[in-house]
Write a protein that holds these residues in place. Structure first.
Motif, PDB file in Angstrom:
ATOM      1  N   ASP A  28       0.828  -1.205   0.000  1.00  0.00           N
ATOM      2  CA  ASP A  28       0.000   0.000   0.000  1.00  0.00           C
ATOM      3  C   ASP A  28       0.861   1.254   0.000  1.00  0.00           C
ATOM      4  OD1 ASP A  28      -2.277   1.632   0.114  1.00  0.00           O
ATOM      5  OD2 ASP A  28      -2.306   1.586   2.313  1.00  0.00           O
TER       6      ASP A  28
ATOM      7  N   ASP B  95       0.730   6.573   3.764  1.00  0.00           N
ATOM      8  CA  ASP B  95       0.624   5.373   4.596  1.00  0.00           C
ATOM      9  C   ASP B  95       1.547   5.423   5.816  1.00  0.00           C
ATOM     10  OD1 ASP B  95      -0.950   2.926   4.552  1.00  0.00           O
ATOM     11  OD2 ASP B  95       0.929   1.814   4.376  1.00  0.00           O
TER      12      ASP B  95
ATOM     13  N   ASP C 104      -3.753  -4.269   0.902  1.00  0.00           N
ATOM     14  CA  ASP C 104      -4.332  -3.855   2.184  1.00  0.00           C
ATOM     15  C   ASP C 104      -5.720  -4.438   2.448  1.00  0.00           C
ATOM     16  OD1 ASP C 104      -2.136  -2.525   3.089  1.00  0.00           O
ATOM     17  OD2 ASP C 104      -3.243  -0.717   3.669  1.00  0.00           O
TER      18      ASP C 104
END
Ligand SMILES: [Mn+2]
Length: 342
Positions: free
Chosen positions: A53, A112, A187
């Motif tokens: 991610d 992230d 994810d």
């Protein structure tokens, strides 16, 4: 820690302000787009030891900016290597070494990344940035930016990047779509976690309008491993210990173990996804020693267990069902502390 690959219960923690409405997020995304349009160079960064991610979200926007003709660079901290299973993500060869990153970026965007510390060596660059945009879905995000776009309801940081691109009319090209698709499947655990909603399928559907190498990506990301890793995995599973009364299972991989099998730290990332299949356990723990000697503790929980709480007590972070922290204590000591918490 690459422990962000499981769902979070978004209603569980945090004040209401942690859950900005759709309009507030869109307004913040527009603000980010304006900053990107004004900056000479857009400097992108994600967390240390990036997962699918982090890489996918960052590279997704990177490809979009390049397509738009906007000067941009993308990087992450040393150790400046990506795990081999991310090799199908286009653009890894375009990344800038962290030592060559802009020292004081006019505009820096992180992906992230829940805290400044998680930027590793790029923390100093972020601190020196004029504008710092934080794009993340971790509820524990420390909101360290000048503009924080945090949506705990988003299944992936890549979801927010997709929203930014589609909302503001940035170009979405094939490379960007592949990267965002990778972020999404990583994810959501390939659309298996509870974070999988109509929104995730809507984004997946949009991305599938491009040429996504679904099976090749899937094999690289989730299935294929070097024989050396499989041997290490066998050893780690052989040594795994179940604590039945606590519904807890754990194992560890030391630096010596990795040297013995010839396996890099990043290659061991997926071990916990095997161990967490243990039927007798609600909490799974894998303790991996980095090349620096520090132990990275990854936790996974199912049911009512809140592993985020344990990780936070140890100075870490994550989600309710997937969290982690670092320590210099030996694995047995760490496990004793975790068992006391359970
Ligand atoms: Mn994530």
């Amino acid at each position: 820690m690459s422990d962000e690959t499981a769902p979070d219960d978004t209603m569980r923690w945090g004040p209401v302000a942690d859950h900005p409405g759709a309009a507030a997020i869109d307004a913040a995304l527009w603000q980010a787009a304006r900053l990107m349009a004004e900056a000479d160079t857009v400097a992108l960064a994600c967390h240390v030891s990036p997962d699918g991610d982090a890489l996918g979200a960052m590279l997704g926007l990177f490809h979009s900016l390049r397509e738009a003709g906007r000067p941009s660079i993308a990087s992450f901290s040393e150790p400046f290597v990506t795990a081999p299973h991310y090799r199908e993500l286009p653009g890894l060869d375009l990344l800038t070494e962290p030592s060559a990153f802009l020292e004081a970026p006019e505009l820096m965007i992180t992906f992230d990344t829940g805290s400044l510390a998680r930027l590793g060596s790029l923390e100093k660059n972020a601190r020196a940035a004029t504008d710092l945009v934080v794009i993340d879905h971790h509820i524990s995000n420390e909101r360290y930016g000048t503009l924080n776009i945090i949506d705990p309801d988003a299944a992936a940081s890549g979801m927010l990047v997709h929203r930014l691109i589609r909302l503001t009319g940035l170009p979405l090209n094939n490379d960007a779509a592949v990267c965002l698709y990778a972020a999404l499947v990583c994810d959501t655990g390939r659309f298996q976690y509870d974070t999988t909603t109509d929104a995730t399928f809507e984004v997946a559907r949009d991305l599938m309008g491009f040429d996504i190498p679904v099976s090749r990506l899937s094999r690289a990301l989730f299935e294929e491993h070097r024989m050396a890793y499989l041997k290490l995995l066998g050893d780690a599973l052989e040594r795994a210990q179940l604590v039945p009364e606590k519904h807890f299972v754990w194992t560890s991989v030391s630096r010596d173990d990795r040297e013995r099998f010839g396996v890099e730290f990043d290659e061991v990332e997926g071990l916990i996804d095997i161990l967490r299949r243990t039927a007798e356990a609600n909490v799974t723990c894998v303790i991996k020693q980095g090349d620096d000697g520090v132990q990275r503790v990854s936790l996974r929980g199912i049911g009512d267990v809140d592993v985020h709480r344990i990780a936070v007590a140890e100075g870490g972070g994550g989600h309710r069902f997937a969290a982690g922290f670092s320590t210099t204590d030996d694995p047995e000591t760490v496990v004793e502390r975790i068992l006391a918490e359970l």
